[in-house]
Design an enzyme around this catalytic site. Structure first.
Site, short mmCIF file in Angstrom:
data_model
loop_
_atom_site.label_atom_id
_atom_site.label_comp_id
_atom_site.label_asym_id
_atom_site.label_seq_id
_atom_site.Cartn_x
_atom_site.Cartn_y
_atom_site.Cartn_z
N SER A 489 -14.28 0.40 -7.10
CA SER A 489 -14.28 1.84 -6.76
C SER A 489 -15.97 2.26 -7.33
CB SER A 489 -13.39 2.45 -8.09
OG SER A 489 -13.16 3.92 -7.65
N ASP A 500 -27.96 -1.20 0.02
CA ASP A 500 -28.43 -0.45 1.17
C ASP A 500 -29.75 0.04 1.07
OD1 ASP A 500 -25.92 -0.61 2.55
OD2 ASP A 500 -25.09 1.41 1.68
N LYS A 514 -11.83 -0.88 -3.06
CA LYS A 514 -11.17 0.49 -3.34
C LYS A 514 -11.82 1.46 -3.02
CE LYS A 514 -8.12 3.05 -5.45
NZ LYS A 514 -8.81 4.53 -5.49
#
Length: 711
Positions: A489, A500, A514
């Site tokens: 999460s 990224d 998740k």
């Protein structure tokens, strides 16, 4: 004095034919006292020990209530209109819900028979209509049949045990199937009883391997199965309704579920940090209670003795209270037994994670306490080592969860590291199950110069972008993030953003996956937990299902195929949306291959890494077993081999560290209330990965001057 058949005397007293009894113990007793002795047996031991158990005595047919029809319609309406996944309420959904309902009730395919399934098949495409219309009778018919078959099995077990163990052979070629989730339904009563007998023999054999005497085994297992029978008698209409509605809800995704009023109350308690207990999230795994997550800062976490995927088989109160067998119990009853007042002791008998043989249990003693916020807070340590002719100082930050004020605490640690002039920072997010989305966003902002951090798409397709609100760096030096399969999460949002932006290295193993957002909807009768949005990385890929993949994979004892979102049937898929507008800091791709090569060379020369890889391979072989032998000699040989394997690995590790070898593995450590540092709470394998993470970060610093020059 003439010997009197003690059980036969009891049978005579209660009017049961004597030929219904086998293998009675003979006691020297005057015949005139037999009737009195039999009555005393009833008072002391209970009639269940002397009379054949009849399954029908324990089953109360359940029926839907008026409120259930209204609630079913409410739930199905909210699912169809508000869930992220748009699924039409048609025969396809009905068919999937039908299969899921049977799987929830009988995951091992040992209760229902092929003729039961054939009888139920007419309902396969009717369940959607029945939910809409509140016609719940057929669903309750299936549940009642499940209860009947379960009672038959338990009665069969008790009656077999009454006959004793002498008739059970453990020297042949019989086996018991480990996983029957894909097996055929038993074709008839005889085949079904053969399955039950194999399971009973396995339970007996496991206890024999745990060095329990036969009379103790009979007593323990009889209490276990009789306890389950008594609990079966306590089944409520609400149980059948909740099971059926959740079968339909699960088709939308595994995190969507209906909670009855009683379960809603338990859920509220679970979410309250003032809860006094052991600090572990539990779930049912067939007939076992399994640890899903150990809550940072709780007694289980601090004890270092309880791990995710451990299975709890019995619970004892205090340091010497009797261990109560909880195999087959309802989850809410297990939780209530484990909970208790602060500063009281509870003992858990567990089957450690990854152990297929139920005989390899150990006792864990925990002191109940509240989950203290300070124990969940970020902690730090300085790691210093020589590497390729240079001295490195790496700051390690351990973050167990994303709590309120996470960013504030990490900012303070970063200032301390700056004063200590660290060369790089390793942020350890292993076993961090998530928490505050806002804190994940602001923590990411400490390491980037402003910009988006995560995208959120709702059920209507609208995308919201969360951003770092300022352009200030709290730390702009070399960074690595350590993750594992239990990083979920909010942890995945942070790790995904760092990857990224090419802001740092991601080390470890694939994360949980998740990537969905749930909300609680109050109903007139209970509550509905509903998935209503999905997380996406700024690069456009979802964290759902796939998780975040590391730049440099580290070996992992956790079985990825059995844990995480991808292991859940019906999980929402990985997909992509348009990327956000962001600018990566550099290009790490040219360095990753070189860093990976250095890591592999280093780990190949490390005794501890080789031991870890051997343990992983050994565990993988155990997990792939499809059957267990019911031959006692063979099982004892396997048990001895497993102990020799663990002892040999431990002694190789000790030899590498210059420590004396062990003659035998130590017993389970006693409860230790001495405070321990965060790094001391980790296992040797976990600390090994932190140390290697530091060396990979040192490699990055040496290979990448532009990144190190950022400081």
């Amino acid at each position: 004095m003439t010997p009197v058949n003690f059980r036969a005397a009891w049978r005579s007293f209660v009017g049961v034919p004597s030929d219904a009894l086998t293998r009675p113990p003979d006691l020297p007793m005057n015949p005139t006292l037999a009737r009195t002795a039999s009555l005393l047996a009833l008072l002391l031991l209970g009639a269940s020990a002397w009379a054949r158990v009849e399954p029908g005595d324990y089953v109360r047919p359940l029926a839907p209530e008026e409120v259930h029809a209204e609630t079913a319609h409410d739930v199905i309406t909210r699912l169809s209109r508000g869930h992220y996944r748009r699924i039409p309420l048609d025969d396809t959904l009905s068919s999937h819900a039908f299969d899921r309902y049977l799987e929830m009730l009988d995951p091992s395919r040992i209760y229902f028979r092929a003729d039961d399934i054939a009888e139920f098949e007419s309902q396969r495409t009717q369940l959607d209509d029945q939910l809409r219309d509140g016609e719940l009778g057929p669903a309750f018919t299936i549940y009642n049949r499940y209860q009947e078959r379960l009672a038959e099995q338990l009665a069969f077990m008790v009656n077999q045990l009454e006959d004793g163990l002498d008739g059970m052979a453990f020297d042949g070629h019989e086996t018991v199937q480990v996983d029957r989730s894909e097996a055929a339904w038993p074709p008839g009563p005889e085949a079904q009883r053969a399955l039950w007998l194999a399971r009973l023999k396995n339970a007996v054999l496991s206890l024999r391997l745990a060095e329990k005497a036969d009379d103790e085994i009979v007593s323990l297992l009889t209490r276990r199965y009789e306890s389950q029978l008594k609990r079966l008698r306590q089944s409520r209409n609400e149980d059948a309704f909740q099971a059926f509605v959740n079968a339909a809800a699960y088709i939308f995704d595994p995190h969507t579920s209906y909670m009855s009023p009683r379960r809603s109350e338990d859920f509220s308690i679970d979410m309250n940090l003032s809860l006094e207990g052991i600090g572990a999230a539990l779930q049912l795994d067939n007939e076992y209670t399994k640890v899903v997550r150990v809550i940072p800062g709780g007694p289980a976490y601090l004890s270092k003795q309880l791990k995710p995927a451990d299975r709890i088989v019995s619970v004892g109160q205090g340091g010497e209270g009797d261990l109560v067998d909880i195999v087959g119990w309802r989850l809410d009853e297990v939780v209530r037994l484990i909970r208790g007042p602060k500063d009281t002791l509870v003992r858990l008998e567990i089957i450690p994670a990854g152990v297929a043989d139920d005989s390899r249990t150990r006792i864990v003693m925990l002191r109940r306490d509240t989950v203290r916020l300070e124990d969940q807070a970020a902690s730090s340590r300085l790691m210093e080592f020589d590497h390729e002719g240079a001295r490195f100082r790496i700051g390690v930050i351990r973050l167990p969860t994303f709590y309120v004020n996470t960013t504030r605490d990490v900012t303070r640690i970063l200032h301390e590291f700056d004063e200590q002039r660290v060369d790089g920072i390793l942020l350890d997010l292993r076993n961090n199950g998530g928490g505050s989305l806002e804190e994940a966003n602001s923590l990411t902002g400490l390491f980037i110069r402003g910009g988006p951090t995560v995208q959120i798409r709702n059920a209507h397709g609208r995308v919201a972008v969360m951003r770092d609100p300022d352009s200030a760096f709290a730390y702009d030096g070399p960074l690595a993030v350590l993750v594992n399969r239990h990083s979920a999460s909010a942890s995945e949002i942070f790790a995904g953003a760092i990857k990224d932006y090419n802001r740092g290295l991601i080390l470890g193993s694939r994360t949980f996956g998740k990537g969905t957002v749930q909300t609680l909807k109050s109903l007139d009768h209970g509550r509905l937990k509903l998935t209503m949005a999905k997380f996406y990385r700024i690069s456009g890929g979802s964290t759902q299902h796939q998780g975040v993949l590391p730049h440099i994979p580290f070996p992992e004892l956790i079985d990825v195929s059995e844990t995480g979102e991808s292991a859940l049937d019906g999980a929402l898929p990985w997909d992509t949306i348009a990327p956000a507008d962001y600018e990566p800091y550099t290009n790490l791709a040219p360095l990753v291959e070189r860093l990976q090569r250095k890591h592999l060379l280093r780990s190949a020369e490390s005794v501890e890494f080789n031991i870890l890889n051997e343990r992983i391979a050994h565990q993988r072989d155990l997990n792939q077993r499809v059957a267990l032998s019911l031959n006692e000699g063979r099982r004892r040989s396997e048990q001895d081999a497993a102990r020799r394997f663990e002892l040999a690995l431990e002694n190789r590790r000790r030899q590498a560290l210059g420590e004396p070898p062990l003659e035998a593995l130590p017993e389970t450590p006693e409860e230790d209330e001495t405070p321990v540092a965060p790094n001391e709470q980790a296992t040797p394998e976990e600390n090994l990965l932190v140390e290697e993470g530091g060396r990979v970060l040192a490699d990055l610093i040496l290979l990448s001057q532009p990144i190190s020059a950022m400081r």
